[in-house]
Design a protein around this motif. Structure first.
Motif, PDB file in Angstrom:
ATOM      1  N   ARG A 170       0.817  -1.215   0.000  1.00 36.17           N
ATOM      2  CA  ARG A 170       0.000   0.000   0.000  1.00 36.17           C
ATOM      3  C   ARG A 170       0.853   1.268   0.000  1.00 36.17           C
ATOM      4  NH1 ARG A 170      -4.427  -0.300   4.659  1.00 36.17           N
ATOM      5  NH2 ARG A 170      -4.889   1.697   3.665  1.00 36.17           N
ATOM      6  N   MET A 171       2.136   1.133   0.259  1.00 33.00           N
ATOM      7  CA  MET A 171       2.985   2.307   0.459  1.00 33.00           C
ATOM      8  C   MET A 171       3.358   2.968  -0.861  1.00 33.00           C
ATOM      9  SD  MET A 171       5.554   0.893   3.425  1.00 33.00           S
ATOM     10  CE  MET A 171       4.911   0.138   4.919  1.00 33.00           C
ATOM     11  N   THR A 172       3.373   4.297  -0.845  1.00 34.00           N
ATOM     12  CA  THR A 172       3.870   5.075  -1.978  1.00 34.00           C
ATOM     13  C   THR A 172       5.037   5.964  -1.563  1.00 34.00           C
ATOM     14  OG1 THR A 172       2.285   6.868  -1.562  1.00 34.00           O
ATOM     15  CG2 THR A 172       1.577   5.102  -3.045  1.00 34.00           C
ATOM     16  N   ALA A 173       5.367   5.958  -0.292  1.00 36.50           N
ATOM     17  CA  ALA A 173       6.466   6.771   0.236  1.00 36.50           C
ATOM     18  C   ALA A 173       7.808   6.107  -0.029  1.00 36.50           C
ATOM     19  CB  ALA A 173       6.297   6.970   1.741  1.00 36.50           C
ATOM     20  N   THR A 174       8.862   6.903   0.022  1.00 32.70           N
ATOM     21  CA  THR A 174      10.213   6.367   0.129  1.00 32.70           C
ATOM     22  C   THR A 174      10.447   6.035   1.595  1.00 32.70           C
ATOM     23  OG1 THR A 174      10.995   7.710  -1.725  1.00 32.70           O
ATOM     24  CG2 THR A 174      12.658   6.845  -0.218  1.00 32.70           C
ATOM     25  N   VAL A 175      10.946   4.847   1.872  1.00 40.28           N
ATOM     26  CA  VAL A 175      11.054   4.345   3.245  1.00 40.28           C
ATOM     27  C   VAL A 175      12.524   4.121   3.601  1.00 40.28           C
ATOM     28  CG1 VAL A 175      10.460   2.442   4.804  1.00 40.28           C
ATOM     29  CG2 VAL A 175       8.771   3.267   3.127  1.00 40.28           C
ATOM     30  N   LEU A 194      11.302  -7.688   5.950  1.00 37.96           N
ATOM     31  CA  LEU A 194      10.824  -6.351   5.601  1.00 37.96           C
ATOM     32  C   LEU A 194      11.382  -5.907   4.261  1.00 37.96           C
ATOM     33  CD1 LEU A 194       9.355  -3.707   6.298  1.00 37.96           C
ATOM     34  CD2 LEU A 194      11.430  -2.994   7.528  1.00 37.96           C
ATOM     35  N   ASP A 195      12.669  -6.109   4.059  1.00 38.03           N
ATOM     36  CA  ASP A 195      13.296  -5.708   2.806  1.00 38.03           C
ATOM     37  C   ASP A 195      12.660  -6.433   1.613  1.00 38.03           C
ATOM     38  OD1 ASP A 195      15.686  -4.380   1.392  1.00 38.03           O
ATOM     39  OD2 ASP A 195      15.911  -6.485   0.825  1.00 38.03           O
ATOM     40  N   LYS A 196      12.399  -7.703   1.760  1.00 35.79           N
ATOM     41  CA  LYS A 196      11.784  -8.462   0.668  1.00 35.79           C
ATOM     42  C   LYS A 196      10.361  -7.973   0.386  1.00 35.79           C
ATOM     43  CE  LYS A 196      14.480 -12.729   1.051  1.00 35.79           C
ATOM     44  NZ  LYS A 196      14.451 -14.180   1.396  1.00 35.79           N
ATOM     45  N   ALA A 197       9.625  -7.643   1.448  1.00 32.11           N
ATOM     46  CA  ALA A 197       8.258  -7.154   1.261  1.00 32.11           C
ATOM     47  C   ALA A 197       8.255  -5.821   0.536  1.00 32.11           C
ATOM     48  CB  ALA A 197       7.563  -7.027   2.614  1.00 32.11           C
ATOM     49  N   VAL A 203       8.594  -0.582  -3.539  1.00 34.50           N
ATOM     50  CA  VAL A 203       8.749   0.599  -2.695  1.00 34.50           C
ATOM     51  C   VAL A 203      10.213   1.013  -2.685  1.00 34.50           C
ATOM     52  CG1 VAL A 203       8.542   1.513  -0.338  1.00 34.50           C
ATOM     53  CG2 VAL A 203       6.800  -0.052  -1.232  1.00 34.50           C
ATOM     54  N   ALA A 204      10.490   2.268  -3.007  1.00 33.63           N
ATOM     55  CA  ALA A 204      11.856   2.782  -2.879  1.00 33.63           C
ATOM     56  C   ALA A 204      12.236   2.764  -1.399  1.00 33.63           C
ATOM     57  CB  ALA A 204      11.939   4.194  -3.435  1.00 33.63           C
ATOM     58  N   HIS A 205      13.327   2.093  -1.063  1.00 34.49           N
ATOM     59  CA  HIS A 205      13.598   1.923   0.361  1.00 34.49           C
ATOM     60  C   HIS A 205      15.059   1.591   0.629  1.00 34.49           C
ATOM     61  CE1 HIS A 205      13.265  -2.275  -0.933  1.00 34.49           C
ATOM     62  NE2 HIS A 205      13.958  -2.593   0.149  1.00 34.49           N
ATOM     63  N   THR A 206      15.425   1.775   1.886  1.00 33.05           N
ATOM     64  CA  THR A 206      16.701   1.320   2.427  1.00 33.05           C
ATOM     65  C   THR A 206      16.416   0.696   3.777  1.00 33.05           C
ATOM     66  OG1 THR A 206      17.951   3.092   1.335  1.00 33.05           O
ATOM     67  CG2 THR A 206      18.990   2.005   3.232  1.00 33.05           C
ATOM     68  N   VAL A 207      16.953  -0.495   4.020  1.00 38.33           N
ATOM     69  CA  VAL A 207      16.896  -1.132   5.334  1.00 38.33           C
ATOM     70  C   VAL A 207      18.326  -1.486   5.709  1.00 38.33           C
ATOM     71  CG1 VAL A 207      16.016  -3.050   6.711  1.00 38.33           C
ATOM     72  CG2 VAL A 207      14.596  -2.079   4.887  1.00 38.33           C
ATOM     73  N   GLU A 208      18.811  -0.917   6.809  1.00 39.13           N
ATOM     74  CA  GLU A 208      20.184  -1.160   7.208  1.00 39.13           C
ATOM     75  C   GLU A 208      20.306  -1.109   8.721  1.00 39.13           C
ATOM     76  OE1 GLU A 208      22.639   1.770   5.401  1.00 39.13           O
ATOM     77  OE2 GLU A 208      21.536   3.479   6.214  1.00 39.13           O
ATOM     78  N   PHE A 209      21.469  -1.509   9.214  1.00 42.82           N
ATOM     79  CA  PHE A 209      21.732  -1.507  10.650  1.00 42.82           C
ATOM     80  C   PHE A 209      22.879  -0.555  10.963  1.00 42.82           C
ATOM     81  CE2 PHE A 209      19.344  -5.397  10.322  1.00 42.82           C
ATOM     82  CZ  PHE A 209      18.640  -5.455  11.526  1.00 42.82           C
ATOM     83  N   TYR A 210      22.753   0.150  12.070  1.00 40.20           N
ATOM     84  CA  TYR A 210      23.843   0.979  12.568  1.00 40.20           C
ATOM     85  C   TYR A 210      24.589   0.189  13.649  1.00 40.20           C
ATOM     86  CZ  TYR A 210      21.740   5.230  10.490  1.00 40.20           C
ATOM     87  OH  TYR A 210      21.231   6.175   9.628  1.00 40.20           O
ATOM     88  N   ARG A 238      18.779  13.560   3.711  1.00 40.14           N
ATOM     89  CA  ARG A 238      18.783  13.011   2.355  1.00 40.14           C
ATOM     90  C   ARG A 238      17.410  12.445   1.990  1.00 40.14           C
ATOM     91  NH1 ARG A 238      24.644   9.886   2.802  1.00 40.14           N
ATOM     92  NH2 ARG A 238      25.959  11.721   2.423  1.00 40.14           N
ATOM     93  N   LEU A 239      16.790  11.759   2.924  1.00 40.42           N
ATOM     94  CA  LEU A 239      15.479  11.170   2.674  1.00 40.42           C
ATOM     95  C   LEU A 239      14.464  12.242   2.320  1.00 40.42           C
ATOM     96  CD1 LEU A 239      13.410   8.782   2.835  1.00 40.42           C
ATOM     97  CD2 LEU A 239      13.176   9.373   5.271  1.00 40.42           C
ATOM     98  N   PHE A 240      14.370  13.260   3.146  1.00 38.93           N
ATOM     99  CA  PHE A 240      13.327  14.282   2.920  1.00 38.93           C
ATOM    100  C   PHE A 240      13.670  15.156   1.710  1.00 38.93           C
ATOM    101  CE2 PHE A 240      12.233  14.045   7.702  1.00 38.93           C
ATOM    102  CZ  PHE A 240      11.392  12.980   7.469  1.00 38.93           C
ATOM    103  N   ALA A 241      14.950  15.409   1.492  1.00 39.48           N
ATOM    104  CA  ALA A 241      15.320  16.220   0.327  1.00 39.48           C
ATOM    105  C   ALA A 241      14.977  15.508  -0.973  1.00 39.48           C
ATOM    106  CB  ALA A 241      16.808  16.540   0.374  1.00 39.48           C
ATOM    107  N   SER A 242      15.098  14.187  -0.983  1.00 39.99           N
ATOM    108  CA  SER A 242      14.876  13.440  -2.219  1.00 39.99           C
ATOM    109  C   SER A 242      13.404  13.091  -2.440  1.00 39.99           C
ATOM    110  CB  SER A 242      15.695  12.148  -2.220  1.00 39.99           C
ATOM    111  OG  SER A 242      15.248  11.264  -1.201  1.00 39.99           O
ATOM    112  N   ALA A 243      12.629  12.961  -1.366  1.00 38.85           N
ATOM    113  CA  ALA A 243      11.288  12.406  -1.502  1.00 38.85           C
ATOM    114  C   ALA A 243      10.147  13.399  -1.281  1.00 38.85           C
ATOM    115  CB  ALA A 243      11.121  11.219  -0.554  1.00 38.85           C
TER     116      ALA A 243
END
Length: 246
Positions: A170-175, A194-197, A203-210, A238-243
């Motif tokens: 359902r998502m249209t946002a960059t996540v 989550l990444d696979k879903a 969905v344009a997205h990044t899933v990573e660990f710090y 970067r997220l908000f500037a791009s999306a």
């Protein structure tokens, strides 16, 4: 940064908020910042002001408003004080996905009504339970969310029918999702799900660990990590500037 206090009317009552804007006149992209389990406090007022300084109108809502004049938590002792720990988890559990979605629509309506805010799609970002809220809102209110950031959020993948990852289509946002290492509330296995879903839903997205513990981005949390926190600010910019719209 200029700050105003206001009240947003939701289907369930009156939610106190603060709106933080950049210095000067103009209109800026709107963002809702969702707090961690400790609720609104000075640390988050300062974080909202910092985010505003990057060029956004930032709404900081009291997500526990249904509890009335609730007593603030001491983040230094809340997890070691059994009574306070029970109260904290009870308040977390009291906010359902339906409430998150209805509140978000009210917050977005408020932002859209303000002269300081431009555009009709908004950013959301959150920490701990607020990170989960951001992902849920991106899926439950997809036509109004352009960007969603989740930092050391937990419960993003569960076995329940209301698991946030099930909203991916359902998502249209960059996540953007940044997990904490050694965090049982968001494991590498859950991150993979989550990444696979999100990938399957295009969905344009990044899933990573710090390389930091749960709570790394919030200064009054015990595991706060300055290097990881600065990395999160860069990622948010970067997220908000791009999306989000110019």
């Amino acid at each position: 940064m200029p700050t105003i206090s206001a009240t947003v009317t939701t289907p369930d009552g009156e939610c106190p908020v603060t709106l933080h804007t950049p210095n000067g006149t103009g209109s800026w992209t709107g963002v809702v910042m969702y707090v961690d389990a400790g609720g609104v406090r000075d640390t988050f007022q300062e974080m909202a002001a910092r985010l505003a300084g990057y060029g956004h109108a930032v709404l900081l809502p009291d997500v526990y408003y249904r509890h009335g004049d609730w007593a603030p938590f001491d983040m230094r002792t809340v997890f070691s004080d059994e009574g306070e720990r029970r109260r904290l988890f009870g308040m977390i559990a009291s906010i359902t996905p339906d409430m998150m979605a209805s509140d978000a629509n009210a917050f977005f309506d408020f932002l859209a009504s303000r002269p300081e805010v431009k555009g009709d799609r908004f950013g959301v970002c959150g920490y701990c339970m607020g990170g989960r809220t951001s992902v849920i809102v991106a899926g439950r209110v997809p036509d109004r969310v352009g960007a969603a950031g989740s930092f050391h959020g937990g419960g993003l993948v569960t076995d329940g029918p209301d698991s946030p990852h099930l909203l991916a289509d359902r998502m249209t946002a960059t996540v953007y999702v940044a997990g904490a290492e050694n965090d049982a509330s968001f494991t590498p296995e859950q991150a993979e799900i989550l990444d696979k879903a999100l990938t399957a839903a295009n969905v344009a997205h990044t899933v990573e660990f710090y390389p930091a513990g749960h709570g790394f981005a919030v200064p009054d949390n015990g595991p706060y990590d300055e290097e990881a926190a600065e990395r999160h600010w860069i990622a948010l910019q970067r997220l908000f500037a791009s999306a989000l719209p110019d």
